[in-house]
Scaffold this active site. Sequence first.
Site, PDB file in Angstrom:
ATOM      1  N   TYR A   1       0.891  -1.209  -0.157  1.00 19.75           N
ATOM      2  CA  TYR A   1      -0.362   0.585  -0.180  1.00 19.75           C
ATOM      3  C   TYR A   1       0.863   1.272  -0.045  1.00 19.75           C
ATOM      4  CZ  TYR A   1       0.726   0.623   5.215  1.00 19.75           C
ATOM      5  OH  TYR A   1       1.372   0.111   5.878  1.00 19.75           O
ATOM      6  N   CYS A   2       0.098   1.751  -0.473  1.00 14.62           N
ATOM      7  CA  CYS A   2       0.362   3.613  -0.159  1.00 14.62           C
ATOM      8  C   CYS A   2      -0.033   4.492  -0.171  1.00 14.62           C
ATOM      9  CB  CYS A   2       1.764   3.677  -1.804  1.00 14.62           C
ATOM     10  SG  CYS A   2       0.409   3.913  -3.566  1.00 14.62           S
ATOM     11  N   THR A   3      -0.124   5.617  -0.182  1.00  7.83           N
ATOM     12  CA  THR A   3      -0.761   7.158  -0.592  1.00  7.83           C
ATOM     13  C   THR A   3      -2.024   6.882  -0.844  1.00  7.83           C
ATOM     14  OG1 THR A   3       0.761   8.552   0.643  1.00  7.83           O
ATOM     15  CG2 THR A   3      -1.168   9.886  -0.369  1.00  7.83           C
TER      16      THR A   3
ATOM     17  N   ILE B   1      -4.294   4.767   0.569  1.00  7.68           N
ATOM     18  CA  ILE B   1      -4.580   4.971   2.105  1.00  7.68           C
ATOM     19  C   ILE B   1      -5.833   6.085   2.261  1.00  7.68           C
ATOM     20  CG2 ILE B   1      -3.876   5.807   4.649  1.00  7.68           C
ATOM     21  CD1 ILE B   1      -1.324   4.945   3.700  1.00  7.68           C
TER      22      ILE B   1
ATOM     23  N   GLY C   1      -2.351   5.039  -4.412  1.00 10.33           N
ATOM     24  CA  GLY C   1      -2.018   3.930  -5.434  1.00 10.33           C
ATOM     25  C   GLY C   1      -0.887   4.231  -5.747  1.00 10.33           C
TER      26      GLY C   1
END
Length: 491
Positions: free
Chosen positions: A308-310, A349, A312
């Site tokens: 995951y990241c901020t 996220i 995508g």
Amino acid sequence: MHRELHHHLYKESTCISTTMPTTEEKIPRKHMIALYYCYPPAPGLPKDKLEPHKLFHQETCTNLNLGGRIRVSEEGINGVLSGTEDALREYEANLRKELMQLVVDIDQDDAETTGCDDPTAEWLDIKYCHLRNDIPMEQQLFSSLQVKITREVVSLIEPTPSNQGKNKGKRCRQRRKQKRKEKQMQEKLTEVSVGDDESSKDTVKLAPANEVVNIEDWKNNAPAQHLSPEEWNNKLLELAKQEEKGSHEESDTVLLDTRNIYETRVGHFAVPHLKTMFPNTRKFSSLPLALNTEEAAEALAGKNVFMYCTGGVRCERAGTYLRALSDSNSGAWQGKEKPKAIFQLKGGIQKYLEEYGEQVEPKSDGGDNTARECLYRGKNFVFDQRRTDPVIGKGITSKTASDNSERVSLVGQCIICSNAHDDYDNGFSPCDEKEARCCRCRVLVLVCNDCRPKVRSCGEPEADNVTDLLCGGTSCIDEGNVADNVETIRF
């Protein structure tokens, strides 16, 4: 004005004197932040159409009084904009029409085949984010518009002499200096003694952690499988429940946070009884180095990887590179099993917290604030004038607890005293530039109000009884072996 830091869409916050938009309005309109990216189907955006497409963004945003930053490349687009919600949604509608005309593979036949009137819905990901209530609105909006044509939507691999363009000379010097430092560290750490007795006369061979494995056409590998926030939550909750029941076998699931250390310090996923790997990088382009370490290979090999990241966009590239790296059978991955599967959180996220997060301040309209089984703890660091999004995660600590009354919403700690603290700006607005930064690499560092007078941040004058602030406590994370920063934590 400070130089650009860490992420291609991040520019140091600057206070602006007037509220955008400048058009007089009798009734105040809701302002928001739009965060988006797209990777159109191959072959992507036509090279000869990039300049006209750049002009489209400039004209459309100017007409709608939108500010922000947009990166345009043959691969696709990455942008963050501020303005009224109405203007942002009108921009989105115009952008989808523009993309339909640009991408040659999209036509009416494609729409009929997929059963979707708007094929861009499959690959243009856009999120609408709220402003914070504790900062004046005008200090959270972009004061200007920047649209750039770039090599990539987001850069994972450091530029090489053959593709560095106009900054080639400067970057070559920087890279040679970095290579010398890395070689010295590698010679120092290639073999580490593990003891003096007979059984420990062997040595531990360290992986070439400070080298990026050169993988030709790595972008041609399949990307990670996308999971919606609901799919992500359901899968991980079920796995957490299985682990909590007392399985004696090691879990075949691990989460991978592809963000930088200053982002993970204020918020991250924490699934009960499951492990998360944190690369703890200073910048995204250091992720390939972190993935090519013994720690990373041991944590991810043979596992179901949930990354995951901020928003995508970084996972789009990180998932592809991880697949190529594990297939290469080189570096730290030599002889290692490939990951069983690689998943990524669609929308990142930001999208997840839209469904499972809570406002920092409860809604005043008496809306439903019933807590859901959220797996994210803390704040979501963002690359705009807000620094963090106002929707936070109150992560559960147990899957089988009847009420889940024990939740965690603050994960940050002061680097000096270790007390709970997750505000880089210590009560100020990000545009005031009062944040604490490492004296060596300028990365953001959490320092509480009581400890702030005891340290000197980057750019501040020297003083008696004040020590230089370093992002690793006693050293800088950007010097030494990147393998030392990688950590895997079981929650």
